[in-house]
Design a protein around this motif. Structure first.
Motif, PDB file in Angstrom:
ATOM      1  N   GLY A  71       0.779  -1.229   0.000  1.00  0.00           N
ATOM      2  CA  GLY A  71       0.000   0.000   0.000  1.00  0.00           C
ATOM      3  C   GLY A  71       0.811   1.279   0.000  1.00  0.00           C
ATOM      4  O   GLY A  71       0.277   2.344  -0.275  1.00  0.00           O
ATOM      5  N   ASP A 117     -14.827 -11.593  -0.778  1.00  0.00           N
ATOM      6  CA  ASP A 117     -14.730 -13.019  -1.133  1.00  0.00           C
ATOM      7  C   ASP A 117     -16.119 -13.669  -1.057  1.00  0.00           C
ATOM      8  O   ASP A 117     -16.408 -14.624  -1.771  1.00  0.00           O
ATOM      9  CB  ASP A 117     -13.779 -13.747  -0.179  1.00  0.00           C
ATOM     10  CG  ASP A 117     -12.313 -13.471  -0.476  1.00  0.00           C
ATOM     11  OD1 ASP A 117     -12.010 -12.897  -1.542  1.00  0.00           O
ATOM     12  OD2 ASP A 117     -11.461 -13.816   0.370  1.00  0.00           O
ATOM     13  N   LYS A 172       0.360  -5.473  -8.837  1.00  0.00           N
ATOM     14  CA  LYS A 172       0.004  -4.788  -7.578  1.00  0.00           C
ATOM     15  C   LYS A 172      -1.322  -5.322  -7.031  1.00  0.00           C
ATOM     16  O   LYS A 172      -1.498  -5.436  -5.825  1.00  0.00           O
ATOM     17  CB  LYS A 172      -0.057  -3.273  -7.827  1.00  0.00           C
ATOM     18  CG  LYS A 172      -0.436  -2.446  -6.624  1.00  0.00           C
ATOM     19  CD  LYS A 172       0.505  -2.652  -5.443  1.00  0.00           C
ATOM     20  CE  LYS A 172       1.821  -1.940  -5.633  1.00  0.00           C
ATOM     21  NZ  LYS A 172       2.682  -2.102  -4.410  1.00  0.00           N
ATOM     22  N   GLU A 230      -0.412  -8.528  -5.335  1.00  0.00           N
ATOM     23  CA  GLU A 230       0.360  -8.225  -4.125  1.00  0.00           C
ATOM     24  C   GLU A 230      -0.571  -7.725  -3.012  1.00  0.00           C
ATOM     25  O   GLU A 230      -0.451  -8.147  -1.850  1.00  0.00           O
ATOM     26  CB  GLU A 230       1.383  -7.144  -4.492  1.00  0.00           C
ATOM     27  CG  GLU A 230       2.365  -6.766  -3.429  1.00  0.00           C
ATOM     28  CD  GLU A 230       3.232  -5.582  -3.880  1.00  0.00           C
ATOM     29  OE1 GLU A 230       3.242  -5.241  -5.083  1.00  0.00           O
ATOM     30  OE2 GLU A 230       3.889  -5.000  -3.014  1.00  0.00           O
ATOM     31  N   PHE A 231      -1.504  -6.858  -3.372  1.00  0.00           N
ATOM     32  CA  PHE A 231      -2.414  -6.288  -2.382  1.00  0.00           C
ATOM     33  C   PHE A 231      -3.389  -7.358  -1.878  1.00  0.00           C
ATOM     34  O   PHE A 231      -3.709  -7.410  -0.682  1.00  0.00           O
ATOM     35  CB  PHE A 231      -3.170  -5.109  -2.997  1.00  0.00           C
ATOM     36  CG  PHE A 231      -3.708  -4.150  -1.976  1.00  0.00           C
ATOM     37  CD1 PHE A 231      -2.934  -3.098  -1.517  1.00  0.00           C
ATOM     38  CD2 PHE A 231      -4.982  -4.314  -1.468  1.00  0.00           C
ATOM     39  CE1 PHE A 231      -3.426  -2.227  -0.557  1.00  0.00           C
ATOM     40  CE2 PHE A 231      -5.482  -3.448  -0.518  1.00  0.00           C
ATOM     41  CZ  PHE A 231      -4.700  -2.400  -0.059  1.00  0.00           C
ATOM     42  N   THR A 280      -6.957 -11.853   0.944  1.00  0.00           N
ATOM     43  CA  THR A 280      -8.158 -11.908   0.106  1.00  0.00           C
ATOM     44  C   THR A 280      -8.014 -13.058  -0.877  1.00  0.00           C
ATOM     45  O   THR A 280      -6.974 -13.185  -1.535  1.00  0.00           O
ATOM     46  CB  THR A 280      -8.342 -10.561  -0.628  1.00  0.00           C
ATOM     47  OG1 THR A 280      -8.367  -9.514   0.350  1.00  0.00           O
ATOM     48  CG2 THR A 280      -9.621 -10.541  -1.427  1.00  0.00           C
ATOM     49  N   ASP A 323     -10.439 -14.409  -3.338  1.00  0.00           N
ATOM     50  CA  ASP A 323     -11.165 -14.523  -4.607  1.00  0.00           C
ATOM     51  C   ASP A 323     -10.143 -14.698  -5.746  1.00  0.00           C
ATOM     52  O   ASP A 323      -9.312 -13.810  -5.979  1.00  0.00           O
ATOM     53  CB  ASP A 323     -12.002 -13.258  -4.823  1.00  0.00           C
ATOM     54  CG  ASP A 323     -12.911 -13.338  -6.046  1.00  0.00           C
ATOM     55  OD1 ASP A 323     -12.585 -14.115  -6.981  1.00  0.00           O
ATOM     56  OD2 ASP A 323     -13.923 -12.619  -6.072  1.00  0.00           O
ATOM     57  N   ARG A 342     -10.256 -14.313  -8.761  1.00  0.00           N
ATOM     58  CA  ARG A 342     -10.302 -13.329  -9.849  1.00  0.00           C
ATOM     59  C   ARG A 342      -9.279 -12.217  -9.660  1.00  0.00           C
ATOM     60  O   ARG A 342      -8.943 -11.526 -10.617  1.00  0.00           O
ATOM     61  CB  ARG A 342     -11.710 -12.751  -9.979  1.00  0.00           C
ATOM     62  CG  ARG A 342     -12.745 -13.811 -10.383  1.00  0.00           C
ATOM     63  CD  ARG A 342     -14.126 -13.221 -10.463  1.00  0.00           C
ATOM     64  NE  ARG A 342     -14.528 -12.656  -9.177  1.00  0.00           N
ATOM     65  CZ  ARG A 342     -15.603 -11.882  -9.022  1.00  0.00           C
ATOM     66  NH1 ARG A 342     -16.365 -11.588 -10.054  1.00  0.00           N
ATOM     67  NH2 ARG A 342     -15.911 -11.403  -7.834  1.00  0.00           N
ATOM     68  N   ALA A 367      -9.419  -5.706  -9.214  1.00  0.00           N
ATOM     69  CA  ALA A 367      -8.733  -5.204  -8.013  1.00  0.00           C
ATOM     70  C   ALA A 367      -9.572  -5.456  -6.763  1.00  0.00           C
ATOM     71  O   ALA A 367     -10.798  -5.579  -6.829  1.00  0.00           O
ATOM     72  CB  ALA A 367      -8.448  -3.711  -8.153  1.00  0.00           C
ATOM     73  N   THR A 368      -8.903  -5.520  -5.629  1.00  0.00           N
ATOM     74  CA  THR A 368      -9.605  -5.678  -4.352  1.00  0.00           C
ATOM     75  C   THR A 368     -10.309  -4.372  -3.978  1.00  0.00           C
ATOM     76  O   THR A 368     -10.035  -3.308  -4.534  1.00  0.00           O
ATOM     77  CB  THR A 368      -8.606  -6.048  -3.232  1.00  0.00           C
ATOM     78  OG1 THR A 368      -7.555  -5.094  -3.223  1.00  0.00           O
ATOM     79  CG2 THR A 368      -8.040  -7.438  -3.444  1.00  0.00           C
ATOM     80  N   ALA A 369     -11.205  -4.460  -2.985  1.00  0.00           N
ATOM     81  CA  ALA A 369     -12.084  -3.325  -2.657  1.00  0.00           C
ATOM     82  C   ALA A 369     -11.302  -2.100  -2.196  1.00  0.00           C
ATOM     83  O   ALA A 369     -11.698  -0.966  -2.469  1.00  0.00           O
ATOM     84  CB  ALA A 369     -13.090  -3.743  -1.580  1.00  0.00           C
ATOM     85  N   THR A 370     -10.208  -2.305  -1.479  1.00  0.00           N
ATOM     86  CA  THR A 370      -9.484  -1.153  -0.921  1.00  0.00           C
ATOM     87  C   THR A 370      -8.189  -0.872  -1.689  1.00  0.00           C
ATOM     88  O   THR A 370      -7.263  -0.265  -1.160  1.00  0.00           O
ATOM     89  CB  THR A 370      -9.202  -1.345   0.586  1.00  0.00           C
ATOM     90  OG1 THR A 370      -8.323  -2.455   0.773  1.00  0.00           O
ATOM     91  CG2 THR A 370     -10.484  -1.594   1.360  1.00  0.00           C
ATOM     92  N   VAL A 405      -5.944   2.372  -1.826  1.00  0.00           N
ATOM     93  CA  VAL A 405      -4.936   2.687  -0.808  1.00  0.00           C
ATOM     94  C   VAL A 405      -3.524   2.771  -1.414  1.00  0.00           C
ATOM     95  O   VAL A 405      -2.659   3.453  -0.870  1.00  0.00           O
ATOM     96  CB  VAL A 405      -5.001   1.605   0.299  1.00  0.00           C
ATOM     97  CG1 VAL A 405      -3.819   1.692   1.249  1.00  0.00           C
ATOM     98  CG2 VAL A 405      -6.317   1.737   1.069  1.00  0.00           C
ATOM     99  N   VAL A 406      -3.302   2.112  -2.560  1.00  0.00           N
ATOM    100  CA  VAL A 406      -1.952   2.106  -3.155  1.00  0.00           C
ATOM    101  C   VAL A 406      -1.482   3.511  -3.536  1.00  0.00           C
ATOM    102  O   VAL A 406      -0.291   3.707  -3.803  1.00  0.00           O
ATOM    103  CB  VAL A 406      -1.840   1.182  -4.392  1.00  0.00           C
ATOM    104  CG1 VAL A 406      -2.271  -0.231  -4.053  1.00  0.00           C
ATOM    105  CG2 VAL A 406      -2.607   1.740  -5.578  1.00  0.00           C
ATOM    106  N   PRO A 428     -15.856  -1.673  -9.789  1.00  0.00           N
ATOM    107  CA  PRO A 428     -14.548  -2.108  -9.273  1.00  0.00           C
ATOM    108  C   PRO A 428     -13.436  -1.645 -10.211  1.00  0.00           C
ATOM    109  O   PRO A 428     -13.666  -1.391 -11.400  1.00  0.00           O
ATOM    110  CB  PRO A 428     -14.658  -3.639  -9.270  1.00  0.00           C
ATOM    111  CG  PRO A 428     -15.701  -3.959 -10.283  1.00  0.00           C
ATOM    112  CD  PRO A 428     -16.641  -2.793 -10.317  1.00  0.00           C
TER     113      PRO A 428
END
Lengths: 127, 149
Positions: free
Chosen positions: A26, A64, B32, B35-36, B42, B44, B46, B53-56, B59-60, B93
């Protein structure tokens, strides 16, 4: 659609490596999260996790389950710090549903201590 | 913990309401995303195979910002800041390859009295606009400056 929450997710015990990995992912290089001396100066025994780490763990548990493309909003409140050795347990409760959007309350705890609370709204995948 | 005395707009060093804190331009990268996802446990698949990308993931943007600099420009004491809450409102997303411009503004700047003295609460809102000019998401964070000892 009626959402049913999955079993709670346990992550931990949180290690220094977990915190450093998230810092790299991050881009949070506040010394409080990797430098024990800086953490002691701030009044902690050792480094603590950044709030976005536990927020990310909570969000991952949620998406998930419901699918990230269905998430409409997420609000996370940081209640207490996560320390090295803590095991985070994330769980969810399904609230009201209206117009194809369901409200979900989430909690992350470390032992008896709540560290994060969250509220999410999730769209029905068919809507 | 917080005494709910009537909040008031502050007139202290900082950036005015609506003023821009910073602007970050970046591309959502598949590596990334993975990595995140791994860093946040997480699962999933996909996030690994379909470049969702993940939900948060927003933040990157931390990689593109200077934390000490923007805190100083807001007139806050970094050693007394905690993040009280963060929220995200999503239109869609994020996907690998998205080109985003993230503009962060001051949305509110209040002082509340607490038992230990005045606390300053600064709400920052970041709008993430994609390559088509559409807003993909808005992230808000409330920074709390604790009273000085």
């Amino acid at each position: 659609m009626t959402l049913r929450p999955p079993p709670s997710r346990r992550v931990g015990p949180v290690t220094r490596t977990d915190i450093v990995r998230f810092a790299g992912a991050g881009g949070d290089f506040n010394p409080l999260h990797h430098d024990p001396e800086a953490a002691r100066r701030a009044g902690f025994d050792d480094v603590i996790a950044m709030g976005q780490f536990q927020a990310g763990v909570l969000a991952g548990f949620l998406t998930d389950w419901v699918g990230v493309e269905n998430l409409r909003s997420l609000e996370v409140r940081f209640v207490a710090p996560v320390r090295l050795g803590d095991t985070i347990e994330v769980s969810a409760k399904v609230g009201s549903a209206e117009s194809g959007v369901t409200q979900i309350s989430l909690t992350a705890s470390a032992g008896p201590t709540i560290v994060v609370t969250a509220e999410a709204s999730v769209a029905d995948p068919s809507s | 913990m917080i005494l709910l005395v009537r909040p008031k707009e502050v007139k202290v060093a900082g950036i005015p309401i609506g003023g821009i804190v910073d602007v970050v331009e970046f591309t959502v990268e598949a590596g990334k995303i993975r990595e995140f996802a791994r860093a946040t446990f997480t699962e999933d698949p996909r996030h690994l195979t379909r470049e969702l990308a993940t939900a948060t993931h927003s933040v990157v943007t931390g990689h593109y910002r200077d934390q000490r600099d923007f805190v100083a420009r807001l007139g806050l004491a970094i050693e007394r800041i905690v993040v009280g809450s963060v929220s995200w409102q999503y239109s869609r997303p994020l996907l690998a390859g998205d080109r985003l411009v993230a503009t962060r503004r001051v949305e509110a700047d209040l002082v509340r009295e607490s038992k230990r003295g005045p606390m300053r609460l600064v709400t920052l809102a970041t709008e993430f606009v994609d390559q088509g000019g559409e807003t993909a998401l808005v992230q808000r964070e409330v920074l709390i400056e604790r009273p000085s000892a």
